[in-house]
Design a protein around this motif. Structure first.
Motif: not given
Length: 217
Positions: A174-203
């Protein structure tokens, strides 16, 4: 007037209503593609617009800002520049890359100019989207009734990506800005997706191989 003196800043903002947009089922998406491809004065342009939004989940501004120089054909990546001055490289299928390159060449888009253009080589504007969805609504009553727009395609793709590849990949897609606050919690700042994973999704989404994908099709 300073911020401290501005009375408008002291007024609470009204609560934002929940969006009525949602993911479209496959049959509705197929109807949109079919009508766009057989109606209007430029079906090739309209079909390309819908495929671009479905594959990349880009915003309308990102599509309008796309330039020929933003295409990395070797790696099947496009540079999306969207709201808030953000930008991201997004994987696309070889088919979409081929059509974007052909469109730019056929319609005389300069390397640093807007890629998406009319047949007369003039850049399209937001009005093209208005005309497209008005035409789709005239032929598909559910489009007009639900006020469906290009942003519904973004919801559709991101929902599919989240269901099949998880939240981290959908967030990066989605291209959403990274944030460690809000409802998703601090974990979201650590579990970044790689370009390879995005390519897997497109494929997986397009059924085509991608040069950066880890899963070969």
């Amino acid at each position: 007037m300073s911020e401290a003196e501005n009375p408008a800043l002291k007024v609470a903002k009204p609560k934002r209503l929940a969006s009525t947009r949602r993911a479209l089922p496959d049959v509705r998406l197929a109807e949109l593609n079919e009508v766009a491809a057989i109606s209007g004065d430029d079906p090739a342009l309209d079909g390309l617009l819908i495929r671009l939004h479905v594959e990349t989940a880009c915003r309308r501004g990102g599509a309008l800002a796309l330039r020929p120089m933003d295409l990395d054909a070797d790696q099947c990546l496009i540079l999306l520049r969207e709201k808030g001055g953000t930008f991201r490289w997004q994987p696309v299928s070889p088919t979409l890359m081929t059509h974007l390159q052909a469109h730019a060449a056929e319609r005389g888009a300069p390397p640093t100019g807007q890629l998406l253009r009319y047949r007369n080589r003039q850049p399209i504007t937001r009005r093209r989207y208005d005309h497209l969805w008005e035409r789709l609504g005239a032929r598909l009553p559910w489009v007009a009734a639900q006020q469906t727009s290009a942003h519904w395609l973004r919801h559709t793709t991101l929902t599919w990506v989240e269901r099949n590849f998880g939240y981290a990949v959908a967030r990066a897609y989605a291209g959403h800005a990274e944030s460690t606050g809000g409802d998703v919690g601090a974990t979201a700042g650590y579990v970044r997706a790689s370009m390879n994973e995005l390519a897997d999704a497109v494929s997986a989404l397009t059924g085509e191989p991608h040069p950066l994908a880890t899963v070969r099709r």
